[in-house]
Scaffold this active site. Structure first.
Site, PDB file in Angstrom:
ATOM      1  N   GLY A 760       0.846  -1.182   0.000  1.00  0.00           N
ATOM      2  CA  GLY A 760       0.000   0.000   0.000  1.00  0.00           C
ATOM      3  C   GLY A 760       0.883   1.234   0.000  1.00  0.00           C
ATOM      4  N   CYS A 828      -8.483  19.639  20.004  1.00  0.00           N
ATOM      5  CA  CYS A 828      -8.354  19.748  21.459  1.00  0.00           C
ATOM      6  C   CYS A 828      -7.749  18.487  22.066  1.00  0.00           C
ATOM      7  CB  CYS A 828      -9.715  20.051  22.071  1.00  0.00           C
ATOM      8  SG  CYS A 828     -10.226  21.687  21.608  1.00  0.00           S
TER       9      CYS A 828
HETATM   10  N1  LLP Z   1      -1.604  -6.432   3.237  1.00  0.00           N
HETATM   11  C1  LLP Z   1      -2.200  -6.561   4.428  1.00  0.00           C
HETATM   12  C2  LLP Z   1      -2.832  -7.806   4.792  1.00  0.00           C
HETATM   13  C3  LLP Z   1      -2.175  -5.486   5.339  1.00  0.00           C
HETATM   14  O1  LLP Z   1      -2.712  -5.626   6.522  1.00  0.00           O
HETATM   15  C4  LLP Z   1      -1.557  -4.275   4.964  1.00  0.00           C
HETATM   16  C5  LLP Z   1      -1.522  -3.140   5.881  1.00  0.00           C
HETATM   17  C6  LLP Z   1      -0.979  -4.199   3.683  1.00  0.00           C
HETATM   18  C7  LLP Z   1      -1.005  -5.294   2.862  1.00  0.00           C
HETATM   19  C8  LLP Z   1      -0.291  -2.970   3.188  1.00  0.00           C
HETATM   20  O2  LLP Z   1       0.766  -2.591   3.985  1.00  0.00           O
HETATM   21  P1  LLP Z   1       1.782  -1.449   3.495  1.00  0.00           P
HETATM   22  O3  LLP Z   1       2.451  -1.910   2.244  1.00  0.00           O
HETATM   23  O4  LLP Z   1       1.014  -0.222   3.281  1.00  0.00           O
HETATM   24  O5  LLP Z   1       2.776  -1.282   4.641  1.00  0.00           O
HETATM   25  N2  LLP Z   1      -1.701   2.840   9.451  1.00  0.00           N
HETATM   26  C9  LLP Z   1      -0.345   2.369   9.470  1.00  0.00           C
HETATM   27  C10 LLP Z   1      -0.147   1.217   8.515  1.00  0.00           C
HETATM   28  C11 LLP Z   1      -1.081   0.066   8.798  1.00  0.00           C
HETATM   29  C12 LLP Z   1      -0.973  -1.046   7.788  1.00  0.00           C
HETATM   30  C13 LLP Z   1      -2.034  -2.058   7.960  1.00  0.00           C
HETATM   31  N3  LLP Z   1      -1.971  -3.136   7.046  1.00  0.00           N
HETATM   32  C14 LLP Z   1       0.592   3.529   9.170  1.00  0.00           C
HETATM   33  O6  LLP Z   1       0.119   4.651   8.980  1.00  0.00           O
HETATM   34  O7  LLP Z   1       1.796   3.367   9.156  1.00  0.00           O
END
Ligand code: LLP
Length: 881
Positions: A760, A828
């Protein structure tokens, strides 16, 4: 020496400081090459300018001491031919170096003649260690004599100092004879009278390391690696301002850098930590060298001969002030574990004395100890013990008189090293999850509070070190006073890293225009999204990339990404419906749904719509198996330990709710078979924001292990998690290394299985920025605040994970930073912070601040908290203008 240019006196311009001694030691690789000697000459000139009196201590040319040791062992002195051949070999070796530095080496002949005589004496009385010591000492005599001439030819006038004049071995009759010759102790204290007298004779010296004077003036040795010890002892006797050890690494690292390129250079460590690291096997330093320096508070600097530009490790009396911290993760292999079981040992007086007596009788020194009511487990350190099978069998037989004994010699210890480990156990707690699937034989918390050690099977040690390192040692670029740059980084082309400025720094006008009259906006550059997709398409081992749309579901981004040929991974049916509506050409089978603890209806809806589905819980098969009967699904596995930029985004290990744990796998597969469900693919996603390529390699290793037993598996999905550097000078994820690692594992699985990724962040993070106008300014004591129109309602990552986003004042781009500001929003909550202590130019109401790397998990995680609408989203595209 012949044909030497007359040596110039060193620059005698008085420095500002007092006249002081400095000792510089150069190791075997440094003294073996002409360029090494150029560096030594440079260092001598610097020392002459700064400290103004110095001693250069040298090792033998690399390999020479080993060769002499071999001659001693083989009694080569008995054969005139062998002796002559050895002397020729050494003459050649030194002559080659002499030629390379433009001098002649004829003057070494008298020394070589002495060596031949010493070899003969040694071979005639091999049991007398005195002769062996004399022979081995010649390596340093040769290198220092040659070095003396080389430096003179370079215009650096130094005198040759016989270390045996400075260092006298202790008269320690309790130690065994061999040790007294080959590994002598030498106790010295600062000796101002000697230092002054030597200074009167000359200000600059070169001296052989490794040797000291024994009784009757004989040569004794200070043990292998003893040149470090020589330098420390000479420095101590002279009361030096510091001792420098120059070698082929710039100092101590947070792990063995040849195994872990992400290991970071330690800038400042205390003597005790350095001693612990050296004793645990850090190669850059001999542990004995630290003892006199610590006692007399003389700083020790470690430096890399070839890279004087790098500030290496500094071991100083002040370093203990850094507080409790894990400084390094180290492993030692070849550990023998002795387990002693006996029900009647509980409260039995003298049991430990009895069993330890057996170890003593076999001449074995015990290293770690752990005891319980019915079990005592100890380890034997290979460095201090003969751990051959026969010795261990005899030991086991004798211990058998007191208890049941089990001896294992395939162990390794993994230690976290740093001051005050006891006080920070809570901080390292989550990292200890890596031990979940590993058998730990013994845990020991050192009585000196400098290490926490785990004894495990040797085959697991390497990976454990890697994982612990990644979780415990802070990443980043080394802006702090303890952790310096990584090995990786020190060896990469710095210019190449800095050469690429972020896209937004070139497009300030476009961005300001796009913001228009709004107070805050996310702006996404589609061209940057496409560029990231293109980079991922270069991964040859990866057959398919799916975009994990939770990072940013903006329709334009989805269209751009699908336009690049990527599929889409969703975590909810709402996401699936959203993307199918936004990108009409997308078919259900181009998606992959990976829900977690979702309601039953959602699984049914996905199956009805023909969307490929990942399941991650055996419960689901047990209770809703009928829904899935006859279908093909992906199975999400928890490979045991997770990684990621923050503990909240590590998605494997028992503290994470995702995936089927390995010990539930059998049961899950049985349930699947019972319902005629085909496991078409295996999946693992261990965490988010990972910059180390080996993460996916490890997942692949686990999943291919499972796939070997499961012929139905056609796809292995390694999840996402691909990190993006937060800071501009941080190293990006090395995609080539990632590809190579995956290829290696894939080859081992003799079957055609597709590899998928579902990133992602990697696709969208850097493409997005958050723009926000300055609302107000405030000063509170020393702290300055700059407020902007939106905060954690738009970007919660700093508040939630302490995430670091670069912040610049876009309205004053290029102006130097003047003040350190805390950048805050209007919500806040005290946690409503976008960045702390940011150096920015003086900022005014209405200025636009840019918060970088905000394309992933920014808008997607925004809220209407305080009923403040989050920033609007806008799109720009350099390719479609
Ligand atoms: N696949 C699965 C099963 C996942 O749970 C996730 C992310 C991805 C792929 C993609 O991960 P990425 O390539 O984006 O690291 N909110 C957090 C990140 C949470 C990711 C949750 N799962 C942040 O802002 O760093």
């Amino acid at each position: 020496m012949t044909d030497v240019k007359p040596a110039q006196p060193l620059d005698a311009t008085p420095g500002n400081g007092p006249i002081q001694w400095r000792v510089l030691k150069f190791g075997g690789s440094s003294v073996a090459t002409a360029t090494g000697w150029d560096r030594i000459a440079d260092a001598a000139r610097a020392a002459a300018g700064e400290a103004r009196r110095f001693v250069i201590v040298v090792s033998a040319l690399k390999g020479v001491t080993d060769r002499l040791e071999q001659a001693v062992r083989a009694l080569e002195g008995r054969s005139p031919e062998a002796t002559a051949a050895l002397i020729d070999e050494l003459r050649d070796r030194h002559a080659r170096l002499a030629r390379a530095t433009g001098i002649q080496s004829g003057a070494l002949d008298p020394l070589l003649d002495d060596l031949a005589a010493a070899l003969r004496e040694q071979a005639a009385a091999p049991e007398d260690a005195r002769h062996g010591a004399r022979v081995l000492g010649f390596g340093e005599l040769l290198s220092s004599r040659l070095g003396h001439a080389i430096l003179a030819a370079q215009g650096v006038a130094v005198d040759w100092l016989d270390s045996r004049e400075v260092l006298r071995a202790d008269d320690d009759s309790r130690r065994n004879e061999r040790a007294r010759w080959l590994s002598a102790d030498c106790t010295v204290a600062p000796d101002p009278a000697f230092a002054a007298a030597l200074g009167d004779r000359g200000a600059a010296w070169i001296a052989p390391g490794f040797i000291a004077r024994g009784e009757n003036g004989d040569t004794v040795l200070l043990g292998r690696g003893g040149s470090d010890v020589s330098a420390a002892l000479i420095g101590t006797r002279l009361g030096a301002e510091r001792v420098e050890i120059h070698s082929d690494v710039p100092g101590l690292f947070t792990a063995d850098p040849r195994r872990i390129p992400a290991a970071r250079l330690l800038r400042n460590v205390s003597y005790r930590e350095a001693m612990e690291l050296a004793a645990m096997g850090a190669k850059a330093l001999h542990p004995r060298a630290l003892i006199p320096l610590k006692r007399h508070r003389i700083p020790l600097w470690l430096c890399q001969t070839e890279r004087p530009d790098i500030d290496g490790t500094r071991i100083t009396p002040e370093a203990h002030e850094h507080g409790a911290q894990v400084k390094a993760i180290v492993q030692r292999r070849g550990i023998t574990l002795v387990t002693m079981e006996g029900l009647d040992m509980w409260q039995q007086v003298g049991f430990l004395a009895d069993v330890f007596g057996v170890f003593r009788d076999h001449g074995l020194s015990v290293d770690l100890v752990s005891t319980s009511e019915s079990n005592v487990t100890v380890t034997l350190d290979p460095g201090a013990n003969p751990t051959d099978r026969a010795t261990l069998d005899r030991l086991a037989a004798d211990l058998g008189r007191f208890c049941q004994v089990d001896v294992r010699s395939d162990c390794a210890s993994v230690s976290l090293v740093g001051l005050g480990i006891r006080t920070i156990l809570h901080r390292i707690g989550p990292a200890l999850e890596v031990f979940e699937q590993r058998r730990i034989f013994l845990v020991s918390q050192a009585a000196n509070d400098l290490n926490l050690t785990f004894v495990v099977e040797a085959r697991h040690a390497e990976k454990l070190v890697q994982q612990l390192h990644q979780q415990i040692i802070p990443g980043g670029v080394g802006g702090d006073s303890v952790f310096g740059p990584s090995w990786d980084r020190l060896n990469r082309d710095e210019a190449a890293i800095r050469a690429v400025p972020p896209w937004w720094s070139q497009r300030a006008d476009d961005l300001l225009e796009t913001l228009g009259d709004d107070d805050a906006a996310y702006v996404y550059a589609l061209d940057q999204v496409r560029a990231a997709a293109a980079r991922l398409k270069t991964l040859r081992t990866v057959d398919r990339v799916l975009y994990s749309m939770k990072a940013n579901p903006h329709p334009d981004l989805l269209r751009a990404i699908v336009g690049e040929g990527l599929g889409v991974e969703c975590v909810s049916m709402a996401e699936a419906r959203h993307v199918l509506a936004a990108v009409p050409e997308l078919a259900a089978e181009d998606l992959l749904l990976t829900p977690n603890f979702a309601p039953r209806a959602e699984y049914r809806e996905a199956l009805d719509a023909g969307i490929p589905l990942t399941i991650d819980n055996p419960w689901l098969l047990e209770h809703w198996g009928a829904d899935l009967a006859g279908r093909s699904v992906f199975l999400r596995i928890d490979p045991g330990s997770g990684l990621g930029h923050h503990k909240m985004v590590r998605t494997a290990g028992s503290n994470a709710k995702f995936g089927v744990p390995l010990d539930e796998l059998e049961r899950t597969l049985r349930l699947a078979r019972a319902h005629d469900i085909t496991i078409r693919g295996l999946h693992a996603h261990t965490g988010s924001g990972i910059l180390h390529p080996d993460n996916w390699e490890r997942s692949l290793e686990v999943l291919t292990g499972i796939a070997t037993e499961l012929p139905s598996v056609e796809v292995i999905n390694l999840g996402g998690g691909l990190g993006v550097p937060d800071r501009s000078d941080e190293l990006p994820l090395d995609l080539m290394a990632l590809d190579a690692g995956l290829a290696r594992i894939k080859r081992a699985l003799n079957r055609d299985v597709q590899i998928w990724l579902e990133p992602g962040r990697y696709l969208v993070a850097a493409a997005g920025v958050l723009l926000a106008r300055v609302t107000q300014l405030k000063g509170k004591g020393e702290v300055r605040y700059v407020g902007v129109a939106t905060g954690m309602n738009s970007l919660i990552r700093p508040a939630l994970y302490g995430a670091w986003h670069e912040i610049v004042n876009l309205s004053r781009l290029g102006k130097a930073g003047e003040h350190a500001y805390n950048v805050v929003g209007p919500i806040c909550e005290t946690g409503d912070v976008l960045g702390l202590d940011r150096l920015l130019p003086e900022s005014r109401e209405g200025d636009v601040l840019l918060i970088a790397n905000a394309g992933a998990y920014g808008a997607a995680m925004a809220s209407r908290y305080n009923l403040r609408e989050p920033a609007v989203e806008k799109v720009i595209d350099a390719e479609r203008r």
